[in-house]
Every structure is written in C-alpha cells, then in structure tokens.
Design a protein around this motif. Sequence first.
Motif, short mmCIF file in Angstrom:
data_model
loop_
_atom_site.label_atom_id
_atom_site.label_comp_id
_atom_site.label_asym_id
_atom_site.label_seq_id
_atom_site.Cartn_x
_atom_site.Cartn_y
_atom_site.Cartn_z
N ARG A 175 0.83 -1.21 0.00
CA ARG A 175 0.00 0.00 0.00
C ARG A 175 0.86 1.25 0.00
O ARG A 175 0.48 2.27 -0.58
CB ARG A 175 -0.92 0.01 1.22
CG ARG A 175 -2.16 -0.87 1.09
CD ARG A 175 -3.07 -0.65 2.29
NE ARG A 175 -4.27 -1.44 2.20
CZ ARG A 175 -5.50 -0.94 2.22
NH1 ARG A 175 -5.67 0.37 2.30
NH2 ARG A 175 -6.55 -1.72 2.17
N GLU A 179 0.54 4.24 -2.66
CA GLU A 179 0.31 5.63 -2.26
C GLU A 179 1.36 6.56 -2.87
O GLU A 179 1.05 7.68 -3.31
CB GLU A 179 0.32 5.75 -0.74
CG GLU A 179 -0.09 7.11 -0.21
CD GLU A 179 -1.54 7.46 -0.56
OE1 GLU A 179 -1.82 8.66 -0.75
OE2 GLU A 179 -2.38 6.53 -0.66
N TYR A 214 -7.14 2.47 -7.60
CA TYR A 214 -6.57 3.03 -6.37
C TYR A 214 -7.68 3.39 -5.39
O TYR A 214 -7.60 3.08 -4.18
CB TYR A 214 -5.72 4.26 -6.72
CG TYR A 214 -5.34 5.11 -5.54
CD1 TYR A 214 -4.28 4.75 -4.71
CD2 TYR A 214 -6.04 6.28 -5.24
CE1 TYR A 214 -3.93 5.52 -3.61
CE2 TYR A 214 -5.70 7.06 -4.15
CZ TYR A 214 -4.64 6.68 -3.34
OH TYR A 214 -4.31 7.44 -2.26
N THR A 218 -8.27 2.30 -1.43
CA THR A 218 -7.98 3.30 -0.39
C THR A 218 -9.18 4.12 0.04
O THR A 218 -9.16 4.72 1.12
CB THR A 218 -6.91 4.27 -0.89
OG1 THR A 218 -7.44 5.03 -2.00
CG2 THR A 218 -5.66 3.53 -1.35
N ASN A 220 -9.84 6.94 -1.07
CA ASN A 220 -9.35 8.31 -1.01
C ASN A 220 -10.30 9.21 -1.79
O ASN A 220 -10.38 9.14 -3.01
CB ASN A 220 -7.94 8.37 -1.60
CG ASN A 220 -7.32 9.76 -1.52
OD1 ASN A 220 -8.00 10.77 -1.58
ND2 ASN A 220 -6.00 9.81 -1.41
#
Length: 690
Positions: A175, A179, A214, A218, A220
């Motif tokens: 990870r 990132e 991604y 995550t 995000n």
Amino acid sequence: MNRLAQETSPYLLQHAHNPVDWFPWGPEALQKAERENKPILVSIGYSACHWCHVMERESFENEQVASVMNAHFVCIKVDREERPDVDAIYMDAVQSMGVQGGWPLNVFLMPDAKPFYGLTYLPPRQWINLLTSVRSAFEEHPDQLAESADGFANQLNMSVKEQYYLTDAVPVFTRDFLETMYQKLAASFDPVKGGPRRAPKFPMPSIYGFLLRYYHITKNEDALKHIRRTLDYMALGGIYDQIGGGFSRYSVDDQWFAPHFEKMLYDNGQLLTLYSEAYSLTQSPLYRKTVFQTIQFLQRELTSPEGGFYSALDADSEGVEGKFYTWTTAELQAVLGDDFNWFSELYHIAPDGNWEEHEGVDRNILHRVVSDEDFARMQGLSAAEFAEKLSRTHQKLMATRDQRIRPGLDDKILCSWNGLMLKGLVTAYRFFGEASFLQLAERNARFIQEKLTHPESGQLWHSYKTGKDSKPGLSTITAYLEDYAAVIDGYLALYQATFQESYLTEADRLVRYTLDHFWDEQDHLFFFTDQAAETLIARKKEVFDNVIPASNSMMAHNLHTLSLLLEQPIDGSPAYSDLLEAMMGRVQPLLQQNADYLTHWAALYAMRVQPTAEIAIVGPEASSYRNEIDQRFYPNKVLAGTESESKLPLLENRKAIGGKTAIYVCYNRACQLPVTDVGEAFRSLGENQS
C-alpha cells in the motif's frame, strides 16, 4: 500520379497525386537508395492529422519543392497507423536527437535506413532550405553522418534492461508504494477542470483506470473527486461532440474547450470502458448519457457493413479544421428559433462567436459546464421536460449538420483499435445491460475472427480494407503485439460477459502465439514485432503507457486474468503467473521513477496489492447473476460461469445448490462456502478486502 496510387491506406492515397515521387515503405525504395547512394526522406503521418494536411498543401503539392525532393532523396510516405513499428523506431530516434516528436514526422536516413536527422512540420521556405542543407551535408560529410546514424541505431537496439539500468527483481506489492505512485500522479492534477495542469489536454484513459482501482482500495475521496471532475468536464466540454456524440483526440487548451477535431476509434473505445466503469461507481446520469450517445455515433459513422470499425474521422472539412462541428451564431438562431436563448445560455454561445474566425465569420464550439439536472432546475423545468427540449434542439441541429460536407473518413480497419472498441462495448454491456451493445460487440468479434485472423496459421493481421466494386476486402501487414494484446483483452471481457468458453479458448491460443513469436527471455518483456515480420534496423519493445497503453502492459493484464481463469500448463512451459511476475519485477523500478508514464502498469499493480476475487457462478441463472454482480463497482475480480457444468478450473466440480444458482467467491483458487444471493457474495468480498 505516383506509386501510392496502388496502396490501400487512405493516408497514402491522399498523397497519390502529389508531384513528389513517393514510395511506400518497402524493399523497392530501400534498394533504390542503396543502389543510387541517396539519402532517404521518410515522412510519417496519418489521414486525420491536421498538420500533415497543411504540410501536404504547402510543400508536397508544390512542384518546386517536389523537384528538390525528387532530385536528391528517395522519398517514402508511411501511414503511422499501418506501420507503427516504423513510426516507433524513427520517433524514438528523433526524440533522442532532442527534437519534440509529433506528426508529420520527417526523418532523414542514410541509404541503409539508419536515421541521422529529423523534425516535424516546417513551412515551405524553411523546408526547402533544410532539404538543401541535408543534401549538402550528405555529399560533403557522408562519413560524419554515417557515424552519427550508427550511434542512433545502436541506441535504438539497446534492451530495456540496458537502457534503464534494470536488474532482475521480485515484485513487491504494498500500500505504501501504491500511495507513492498516486501522490506523484496527483501533483500534476488540475484542481479546477480536471485532467493534467497543462495544455494541450489528452484524455489519457489509463490514468483514470488506475485512479478507479486506487480508490477501490484506499477510498481516497480526493482521487474520486479528480476522476469525477475530469470525466464531467470532458463530457460537457468541446472535446466531446455535444450534438452527435464521440470524443475528439484532445483539447488544445487547458479547459477541455477547443478540440483538435479529429475523432479516433482508439480514444472512443477506451473512453467507453472508462465512463462505463466510472458509472458503476458513481451512477452519474451524465456518464450513462455519454456512453449511449458515443455508441450511437460509433454505429452511425464508424461501423463497416461487415462489422469492423473504421479508424478515424478527419479534423478538417472543406479544408477548414472543425468547420463540420462548429456554428455561427446566426446559424443557431435560424435553426433553433424560440429555443435559441436558453440553448445559447447552456452552450455559452457568444454574439460574435466563442472560437476563432474563419473567412471573416466567427464560429462557436458547443460546450457547457452544468449538468442537465442543474440546468433544468435553473430553468424551472422538470428533468423530463428539459430532456425533451434538449433532444428536440439536438435533432434539429443534427439534421442541419447532416447537410454539410463531411470530414474525411479513414476507412481502414485496424485490429488493435477494434480490440479496444470491442472491450469498450463489452464493458458498456456489462454495466448497463443493454443487449444491443453485446450484439455489436459479438458482431465485431466475428469480424476479427473471419477477416483479421489467418485461417491456417491462426496469427492476426494488423489491417483490413473493405473491398471496392465487389472486390473482396484485403487483410494486410503481419500483426503487432498491440493487435494481440487488445484483441485478447476484448475476448477475455467477452468471456466474462457471456460465459462462452470459445472466447476464453481463443484468448489463450493468441497468448500462446505471442509467447512463441514475441517473448524476449532476456528482458522478460514482449517485442513489439513478430519474429516472422519484416526485419527493421531495430526490434523495439513498447513499455511506457501513452494515450493507448503500452502493448506490454496490456499483455501483463491479460496474463493476470488468464492465470486466474486457467490451469497451470502441463507441457513444461512457464505458467502465466510466473511470466507476469517476471514482467512486473522488470518494470517495478521504472514505476518507482515514472509512475505517471506507466499508469496502466500501475493499475495492475493496484490490483495485486490485494488478492483478486475469483467469482464462479454455477446454475440456471448464471447470466442474470453475472449481470447483477457487474452492476456494482468492484474492479478487482474475474468471473467464470456456467449454467450446468464446465471443466474450467474455477468451475470444475462446482454445482448449483438445490437447483439454485450458486456463487463461489475464491482467492488464489481457495473458495469460500457457496452462497445463492449476490448481496451475500458482496458482503463476503467486503470482508476479504481489508
């Protein structure tokens, strides 16, 4: 008329009446150069290229310029879409000379085809001056030019391992590294209009394919906001044909406003995949509308009677870029009448035009910044009322536009680009369930099998040209790795959409062909050209992702999918998973340095950070369960299914439960207890994501 009159490429045929004594790429031209000890001028372009047309009008149609070219050079015209192998070699050479690449690409070669100088567009006076200088240098300093050309040729022949100082490595998927790749990419994001913070802006679908994967891991929210911002502004901007559907190649500004108006099959195929995937995550009505309208454009303007898809529509019509797609304010007022005022507000129509002037007339590019839903509210209309009004105005404008002189059509059919569109159509079918999308895709798959696959050797052809005057069509040019990679990807998607095992079998057969004819054991990567193809001064490998992902990264994705769907080989050949590990190990150091140029590789890396879900569906409702599973955003999965039984590894000895369709969720071939409810299967997926 020159030798190009015998060719099938629309781009070469555009130059058949030039006074330049053009040759197509081939032994006749190369042997003439060696026999007469003349330098070679290779001019590379494609039919929808605006600046290629400009240089043709200014220089190649000019008798004075042509006389200089004919007297001192062997002149070769190359369609970069037909011969990407030739284009890649000389584009790399020119860039290694410190010259910004692009098309038209004009490269000067020694008689042995080694390059010594190159550049892109030049106006006629400067072009003649350059021709004169090159001729003098060749006559007065041949040894120096030959030494320089040898240096460029040696550089072109360096392996990927040598060129980038790579060592054998075992890939490690973490990870933290995921990132790091995201943060490097995010530094280039435009926080206002999406895409990159620069002009021109290209769609670059592989970037957003990576960001979707991604985000899947995550969650995000900044990544999701950038995806939505970019896809929203692209679909609302001038780069998208607001009236007829379909995307142009790029935006010349940083606002997605003014497009370079050529429409390419490869862009639209990949963007169908991207917008369909993004819809499964966001449920955005704009993305649904964009997919459906783009497929309507494809059917209307780029589909051949035989089921193949044509390559491109030109940027120009009547010698003017964008004339077919743009409008004067007076035209819009005349066509729309009482609807003009609100339409003008929606699409930012200016009294004096919002774009550039041509022949004393200011024109408008249709573009907008608000969604249908928001604009309907601003107008005090229901969504249904506004949809009806918008549809009515679009139909009027389409009817008017259809009376105009159309942009030129590049009607060659390229295997690789058809593979990209096949994948786009199948992905749209999987997420929207629209049966006509699957029908269009399966018709295209039959075309590839019947027209672009050699009936005896099973190898692919790169290009097909529909026959004229009752003559049969022609399949030409030995296929490149990009052809195999894209078609295999399309077949793997088709298998997962239909569970017809013939598609999986054909994908596996084509992969085995590439391993026999393209694989380089030293570099752990695939060559771009078949070992049986024409020998050029270099045999290249395509590693870095661009507007189209690198053929090696596409093959890596294919190996990943096949390694999960099929057994390990029993004939002693390397397992697909072992080959994939070797490829990822080779590329991982490059990902650490240049993730922004390797985003399709990065998407696969993201899928390896967590185990890929292997979902087996067995029972009478396998198709409807597949449809229900595909409605949800979960990109890190492969599907296998059967209504009865199958010998495929994921399906063998697995059965329905009491007559009910069963879903088996597996990781690394180890399966959990079967369930009969899709929601329960997804709860199981969620538990195994952390």
